[in-house]
Design a protein around this motif. Structure first.
Motif, PDB file in Angstrom:
ATOM      1  N   VAL A 150       0.838  -1.207   0.000  1.00  0.00           N
ATOM      2  CA  VAL A 150       0.000   0.000   0.000  1.00  0.00           C
ATOM      3  C   VAL A 150       0.874   1.258   0.000  1.00  0.00           C
ATOM      4  O   VAL A 150       0.643   2.189  -0.789  1.00  0.00           O
ATOM      5  CB  VAL A 150      -0.936   0.000   1.230  1.00  0.00           C
ATOM      6  N   LEU A 151       1.884   1.296   0.846  1.00  0.00           N
ATOM      7  CA  LEU A 151       2.695   2.505   0.982  1.00  0.00           C
ATOM      8  C   LEU A 151       3.622   2.733  -0.206  1.00  0.00           C
ATOM      9  O   LEU A 151       3.842   3.875  -0.611  1.00  0.00           O
ATOM     10  CB  LEU A 151       3.497   2.457   2.284  1.00  0.00           C
ATOM     11  N   VAL A 152       4.172   1.667  -0.795  1.00  0.00           N
ATOM     12  CA  VAL A 152       5.038   1.889  -1.959  1.00  0.00           C
ATOM     13  C   VAL A 152       4.208   2.291  -3.173  1.00  0.00           C
ATOM     14  O   VAL A 152       4.660   3.100  -4.002  1.00  0.00           O
ATOM     15  CB  VAL A 152       5.914   0.654  -2.264  1.00  0.00           C
ATOM     16  N   LEU A 153       2.996   1.762  -3.288  1.00  0.00           N
ATOM     17  CA  LEU A 153       2.125   2.191  -4.389  1.00  0.00           C
ATOM     18  C   LEU A 153       1.698   3.649  -4.211  1.00  0.00           C
ATOM     19  O   LEU A 153       1.643   4.415  -5.180  1.00  0.00           O
ATOM     20  CB  LEU A 153       0.897   1.283  -4.476  1.00  0.00           C
ATOM     21  N   ARG A 154       1.436   4.048  -2.962  1.00  0.00           N
ATOM     22  CA  ARG A 154       1.154   5.462  -2.698  1.00  0.00           C
ATOM     23  C   ARG A 154       2.303   6.346  -3.157  1.00  0.00           C
ATOM     24  O   ARG A 154       2.090   7.436  -3.689  1.00  0.00           O
ATOM     25  CB  ARG A 154       0.969   5.683  -1.202  1.00  0.00           C
TER      26      ARG A 154
END
Length: 454
Positions: A150-154
């Motif tokens: 989730v955070l790397v895609l953000r």
């Protein structure tokens, strides 16, 4: 002080902040719903599950720190349009998170009673927490990977897919809570055990959805799983340099916040329940602020990576005032809605009164924390200034709040409300220090390399 007036900036900010805020609303709303539904079983169940979730809270802070550290590099290399290096950082971040997830999850599953006794000496709460941990412990591995994805895609501005994943998990968890906790649709009423099974199932579905997306649907990062545990030495040094303060910040801060539960857990189940309610409500109340913070981190990191430092500073100033403005409005809303919020819980009147008092303090925290949150999570992290944010976050908590709370609650035996105030005394000090750092402009650091050696 310059502010950005171009509509394109605000469109980008809203396009990033709104889905992130909705994601956080879903995530924290899920915690709130868990509290409400488990609280309907009994105050003991609510307190036991709340304490059992403290190891997961610390673990989630570690995962957030690892992914946040990776995001420091990812956002700037993304701004530089160096996607090959972005993929390498994603691989390192996932690899390290997987290792920690397996180790910590195994420890919780093998020694659930040990973890419960860290947080409370109330014998009636320990069996409740142990029962919960023996099931929820399996979610650590799933969450570690899901949260990192989730955070790397953000970080590369892919937010709608992660919002969908969180929404699916939320709906499924609430539905299964209703079925399994209370025994609906012909199922037996499992109480705390049902809540744990619902959480595990929802985490698995979320994990599977994100895994399929990153492998077969993602067109931005282009990540492949065969690259896991293959590190480039120079880039690994950069990752350690910039991510270690973020990991230390989130994890040590998370341990400190859990110390609040350690102190309150020895004051009685009413203090634990009131603190759990205040914490869950604060998380939900601040989703807009943290949406702005995370969007600011992405935009500022991208602009610094692209070499537009002056524009990045204007972004920081603009986001600071937006965060504080929303923080003020949200704090007012929480203050005036504290009565209806507490009425949702089926808890004794004395606990409701204590919860009301805790929420008054929490509403003030929501406003003041909007300053430090945008500085630490948004500006300084996007600008690569990870060491300063770690020092401020950790030292104010461990040198002020925790010692004062321990003395007030366990030595002087002050009332639970006074102890709670002492445990949150770091918030205004931290806000002042963060504001001064932002004003100085010393938070800007370009963390990219010209070429990544093999």
């Amino acid at each position: 002080m310059q502010f950005i007036k171009e509509k394109s900036f605000y469109k980008t900010l809203v396009a990033l902040a709104l889905p992130i805020a909705l994601q956080d609303l879903i995530k924290f709303g899920l915690n709130l719903m868990d509290n409400v539904m488990v609280g309907a079983v009994s105050e003991t169940a609510l307190s036991g599950v709340s304490l059992a979730n403290q190891p997961f809270f610390m673990f989630s802070m570690l995962c957030f720190g690892l992914a946040g550290g990776g995001a420091v590099l990812i956002t700037q290399y993304y701004g530089k349009k160096d996607m090959a290096t972005v993929r390498k950082v994603v691989s390192m971040t996932l690899s390290i998170t997987i290792a920690f997830s397996v180790l910590i999850g195994a420890a919780v599953l093998l020694f659930p009673e040990f973890f419960m006794r860290i947080f409370t000496d109330k014998e009636e709460l320990i069996p409740v927490g142990v029962e919960y941990l023996r099931i929820v412990g399996w979610t650590y591995f799933l969450y570690g990977i899901s949260n990192t994805l989730v955070l790397v895609l953000r970080s590369v501005q892919v937010v709608k897919v992660t919002l969908l994943a969180n929404a699916m998990a939320f709906v499924l968890n609430v539905f299964l809570n209703w079925v399994l906790i209370f025994g609906k649709l012909g199922m037996p009423a499992l109480g705390v055990r049902g809540a744990a099974i619902a959480t595990l199932t929802a985490r698995f579905v979320e994990f599977l959805f994100l895994l399929v997306y990153i492998r077969f649907r993602d067109k931005v990062i282009g990540f492949r799983f065969h690259t896991l545990f293959r590190f480039k030495r120079a880039l690994l040094r950069d990752f350690v340099r910039y991510s270690t303060p973020v990991v230390g910040n989130e994890f040590i801060w998370g341990v400190g916040i859990s110390m609040i539960s350690v102190v309150l857990g020895r004051l009685g189940s009413d203090a634990v329940a009131a603190s759990s309610i205040a914490s869950s409500v604060q998380q939900v109340a601040t989703v807009i602020v943290f949406g702005i913070c995370n969007a600011a981190c992405i935009i500022i990191g991208r602009e610094i990576g692209a070499g537009r430092v002056d524009y990045a500073k204007q972004c920081a100033n603009t986001c600071m005032y937006l965060s504080v403005g929303f923080g003020f409005v949200l704090a007012l809303g929480l203050f005036f809605l504290r009565g209806p919020i507490v009425s949702l819980y089926e808890i004794p009147e004395a606990t409701k009164e204590l919860s009301m008092s805790f929420l008054i303090v929490t509403s003030l925290i929501v406003f003041i924390d909007s300053i430090s949150s945008i500085a630490i999570v948004g500006v300084m992290r996007g600008g690569g200034d990870t060491k300063y944010s770690m020092y401020v976050d950790v030292l104010t908590l461990w040198l002020l709040s925790i010692p004062l709370g321990l003395i007030g609650g366990l030595v002087l035996h002050l009332p639970a409300l006074i102890t709670y105030i002492l445990l949150r005394i770091d918030v205004p000090i931290k806000a002042i220090l963060c504001y001064l750092r932002m004003k100085s402009g010393k938070w800007v650091h370009n963390v990219t390399r010209g070429e990544i050696p093999q």
